[in-house]
Design an enzyme around this catalytic site. Structure first.
Site, PDB file in Angstrom:
ATOM      1  N   PRO A  64       0.784  -1.228   0.000  1.00  0.00           N
ATOM      2  CA  PRO A  64       0.000   0.000   0.000  1.00  0.00           C
ATOM      3  C   PRO A  64       0.823   1.290   0.000  1.00  0.00           C
ATOM      4  CG  PRO A  64      -0.110  -1.086   2.136  1.00  0.00           C
ATOM      5  CD  PRO A  64       0.547  -2.045   1.194  1.00  0.00           C
ATOM      6  N   ASN A  65       0.304   2.239  -0.744  1.00  0.00           N
ATOM      7  CA  ASN A  65       0.857   3.596  -0.867  1.00  0.00           C
ATOM      8  C   ASN A  65       2.114   3.679  -1.744  1.00  0.00           C
ATOM      9  OD1 ASN A  65      -1.054   5.072   0.857  1.00  0.00           O
ATOM     10  ND2 ASN A  65      -0.230   3.781   2.468  1.00  0.00           N
ATOM     11  N   ARG A  81       4.710  11.062  -2.560  1.00  0.00           N
ATOM     12  CA  ARG A  81       4.593  10.719  -1.137  1.00  0.00           C
ATOM     13  C   ARG A  81       5.946  10.889  -0.437  1.00  0.00           C
ATOM     14  NH1 ARG A  81       4.740   4.593   1.052  1.00  0.00           N
ATOM     15  NH2 ARG A  81       4.342   5.072   3.224  1.00  0.00           N
ATOM     16  N   TYR A 132      11.270   8.794   0.574  1.00  0.00           N
ATOM     17  CA  TYR A 132      11.198   7.713  -0.419  1.00  0.00           C
ATOM     18  C   TYR A 132      11.802   8.076  -1.769  1.00  0.00           C
ATOM     19  CZ  TYR A 132       8.126   5.733   3.094  1.00  0.00           C
ATOM     20  OH  TYR A 132       7.627   5.244   4.270  1.00  0.00           O
ATOM     21  N   ASN A 162       8.004  -5.628  -1.240  1.00  0.00           N
ATOM     22  CA  ASN A 162       8.002  -4.476  -0.346  1.00  0.00           C
ATOM     23  C   ASN A 162       6.593  -4.423   0.242  1.00  0.00           C
ATOM     24  OD1 ASN A 162       7.942  -2.099   1.009  1.00  0.00           O
ATOM     25  ND2 ASN A 162       9.055  -0.925  -0.553  1.00  0.00           N
ATOM     26  N   ALA A 205       3.432  -0.743   4.698  1.00  0.00           N
ATOM     27  CA  ALA A 205       2.986  -0.741   6.105  1.00  0.00           C
ATOM     28  C   ALA A 205       2.583  -2.130   6.592  1.00  0.00           C
ATOM     29  CB  ALA A 205       1.828   0.243   6.280  1.00  0.00           C
ATOM     30  N   GLU A 246      12.626  -9.536   1.299  1.00  0.00           N
ATOM     31  CA  GLU A 246      11.872  -8.365   1.757  1.00  0.00           C
ATOM     32  C   GLU A 246      12.715  -7.133   1.423  1.00  0.00           C
ATOM     33  OE1 GLU A 246      11.148  -8.410   5.986  1.00  0.00           O
ATOM     34  OE2 GLU A 246      10.573  -6.292   6.021  1.00  0.00           O
ATOM     35  N   HIS A 248      12.912  -2.685   1.283  1.00  0.00           N
ATOM     36  CA  HIS A 248      12.377  -1.371   1.661  1.00  0.00           C
ATOM     37  C   HIS A 248      13.230  -0.296   1.016  1.00  0.00           C
ATOM     38  CE1 HIS A 248       9.652  -3.127   4.564  1.00  0.00           C
ATOM     39  NE2 HIS A 248      10.654  -3.904   4.939  1.00  0.00           N
ATOM     40  N   ARG A 274      13.930   4.414  11.720  1.00  0.00           N
ATOM     41  CA  ARG A 274      12.775   5.329  11.734  1.00  0.00           C
ATOM     42  C   ARG A 274      11.933   5.130  13.003  1.00  0.00           C
ATOM     43  NH1 ARG A 274       9.869   4.967   6.158  1.00  0.00           N
ATOM     44  NH2 ARG A 274       8.872   6.833   7.005  1.00  0.00           N
TER      45      ARG A 274
HETATM   46  C1  DQA Z   1       8.533   1.099   3.327  1.00  0.00           C
HETATM   47  C2  DQA Z   1       8.712   1.337   4.830  1.00  0.00           C
HETATM   48  C3  DQA Z   1       7.394   1.126   5.560  1.00  0.00           C
HETATM   49  O1  DQA Z   1       7.560   1.375   6.947  1.00  0.00           O
HETATM   50  C4  DQA Z   1       6.348   2.078   5.033  1.00  0.00           C
HETATM   51  O2  DQA Z   1       5.103   1.815   5.644  1.00  0.00           O
HETATM   52  C5  DQA Z   1       6.226   2.077   3.554  1.00  0.00           C
HETATM   53  C6  DQA Z   1       7.442   1.973   2.751  1.00  0.00           C
HETATM   54  C7  DQA Z   1       9.829   1.412   2.543  1.00  0.00           C
HETATM   55  O3  DQA Z   1       9.915   0.961   1.389  1.00  0.00           O
HETATM   56  O4  DQA Z   1      10.710   2.097   3.043  1.00  0.00           O
HETATM   57  O5  DQA Z   1       5.141   2.246   3.007  1.00  0.00           O
HETATM   58  O6  DQA Z   1       8.220  -0.261   3.127  1.00  0.00           O
END
Ligand code: DQA
Length: 146
Positions: free
Chosen positions: A10-11, A18, A23, A74, A77, A101, A103, A110
């Site tokens: 998501p997002n 964003r 990011y 990825n 959240a 995994e 990120h 963070r």
């Molecule tokens: C994320 C890190 C997560 O904590 C966050 O909720 C994201 C992006 C990253 O790629 O740094 O949406 O996965």
């Protein structure tokens, strides 16, 4: 050719607008283009997907298990609280497939709620903190393991 599903939660469709200071300025389209190119360079058949929907993400993981595809994910959240995603992800490594995994940011540096991953313990490994390069490193780790 070895298939790899690169799944984004998501997002991540909002990349570019964003929190660019966290990011970066690359969009999801940039991520898709770069990741596919890196896959080709590594001799992998890469497909990149993004969804905001937990059940869709779970379904894609089941698809990877059933079709024998490795997974770069990825979970965004969902990383921090989705036991449904974790239970699905556990099936990947149980099936003898690789799960990386990734990120963009480094969640360990963070907020406290980002410092725990429910996916990490069932992953082959984790790459975090290198922006889009996290995906390149994940693909090259998969290619090196084959
Ligand atoms: C994320 C890190 C997560 O904590 C966050 O909720 C994201 C992006 C990253 O790629 O740094 O949406 O996965």
């Amino acid at each position: 050719m070895t298939r790899v599903l690169v799944l984004n939660g998501p997002n991540l469709g909002r990349l570019g607008v964003r929190e660019p200071e966290v990011y970066g300025s690359a969009t999801l389209a940039d991520l898709v283009q770069a990741t596919q190119r890196w896959g080709t360079e590594s001799g992998l058949d890469v497909e990149v997907r993004q969804t905001d929907d937990e059940s869709e993400l779970v379904g894609w993981i089941h698809e990877a298990v059933d079709t024998g595809a490795h997974v770069v994910i990825n979970p965004a959240a969902f990383t921090h609280y989705s036991y449904a995603l974790r239970d699905a992800a556990a099936q990947i490594t149980t099936a003898g497939l690789l799960l990386v995994e990734v990120h963009l940011s480094n969640p360990a540096a963070r907020e406290a709620f980002r410092q725990h991953s429910v996916i990490g313990p069932v992953a082959t490994g984790t790459v975090a903190g290198f922006g889009l390069d996290s995906y390149r490193l994940a693909l090259s780790a998969i290619a090196a393991r084959l």
